[in-house]
Design a protein around this motif. Sequence first.
Motif, short mmCIF file in Angstrom:
data_model
loop_
_atom_site.label_atom_id
_atom_site.label_comp_id
_atom_site.label_asym_id
_atom_site.label_seq_id
_atom_site.Cartn_x
_atom_site.Cartn_y
_atom_site.Cartn_z
N ALA A 82 24.54 -4.59 6.23
CA ALA A 82 23.29 -4.80 6.99
C ALA A 82 22.07 -4.69 6.08
O ALA A 82 21.14 -5.51 6.18
CB ALA A 82 23.20 -3.80 8.13
N VAL A 83 22.08 -3.73 5.18
CA VAL A 83 20.95 -3.58 4.24
C VAL A 83 20.88 -4.80 3.33
O VAL A 83 19.79 -5.35 3.09
CB VAL A 83 21.08 -2.28 3.43
CG1 VAL A 83 20.12 -2.26 2.26
CG2 VAL A 83 20.84 -1.08 4.33
N ALA A 84 22.02 -5.24 2.80
CA ALA A 84 22.02 -6.39 1.89
C ALA A 84 21.53 -7.65 2.59
O ALA A 84 20.72 -8.40 2.04
CB ALA A 84 23.43 -6.60 1.33
N THR A 92 15.65 -9.18 10.68
CA THR A 92 16.25 -7.99 11.28
C THR A 92 17.46 -8.34 12.12
O THR A 92 18.50 -7.66 12.03
CB THR A 92 15.21 -7.27 12.16
OG1 THR A 92 14.06 -7.00 11.37
CG2 THR A 92 15.75 -5.98 12.71
N LEU A 93 17.37 -9.37 12.93
CA LEU A 93 18.49 -9.73 13.81
C LEU A 93 19.72 -10.14 13.00
O LEU A 93 20.85 -9.78 13.34
CB LEU A 93 18.08 -10.85 14.78
CG LEU A 93 19.10 -11.20 15.85
CD1 LEU A 93 19.45 -9.97 16.69
CD2 LEU A 93 18.58 -12.30 16.73
N ALA A 94 19.51 -10.87 11.91
CA ALA A 94 20.63 -11.26 11.06
C ALA A 94 21.29 -10.03 10.46
O ALA A 94 22.53 -9.94 10.38
CB ALA A 94 20.16 -12.20 9.96
N CYS A 98 25.17 -9.06 11.27
CA CYS A 98 26.12 -8.98 10.15
C CYS A 98 26.69 -7.57 10.00
O CYS A 98 27.87 -7.41 9.71
CB CYS A 98 25.46 -9.44 8.86
SG CYS A 98 25.15 -11.21 8.83
N GLY A 99 25.85 -6.56 10.21
CA GLY A 99 26.35 -5.19 10.18
C GLY A 99 27.34 -4.94 11.29
O GLY A 99 28.37 -4.29 11.09
N PHE A 100 27.05 -5.47 12.48
CA PHE A 100 27.96 -5.37 13.62
C PHE A 100 29.30 -6.04 13.30
O PHE A 100 30.37 -5.47 13.52
CB PHE A 100 27.31 -6.01 14.84
CG PHE A 100 28.18 -6.10 16.05
CD1 PHE A 100 28.41 -4.99 16.84
CD2 PHE A 100 28.78 -7.29 16.41
CE1 PHE A 100 29.20 -5.06 17.96
CE2 PHE A 100 29.58 -7.38 17.53
CZ PHE A 100 29.80 -6.26 18.31
#
Length: 111
Positions: A82-84, A92-94, A98-100
Amino acid sequence: MTGMIDRTELWIVILALGLGSFGLRFVFLGLVGDKAMPDWVLRHLRYTAVSVLPALVAPLVVWPGATEGEIDPPRLIAALVAVAVGLGTGRTLAAILCGFAALYGMFWLIG
């Protein structure tokens, strides 16, 4: 009964918190709401949302309740993804999506 708060003390705390919450909101909405803010204040307010999300998520990554405080590789990898993505795309939504996906992908891989 030890550990129980006196009813009067409870209502004093509730009223004090309510007045404090109202006071904070009134200062910004009632007193400052119709006035133009200086540029430096507006510049700093733009970073509020960016700082709130990591502050909410970081404890869940570093000290997850689901693992009783043990660092969990799927959560750590999902946070890094998510940070990357957030740094790479600036969206933010991407980063959240992606973290999810990384979190549930890692749960699927590891089991």
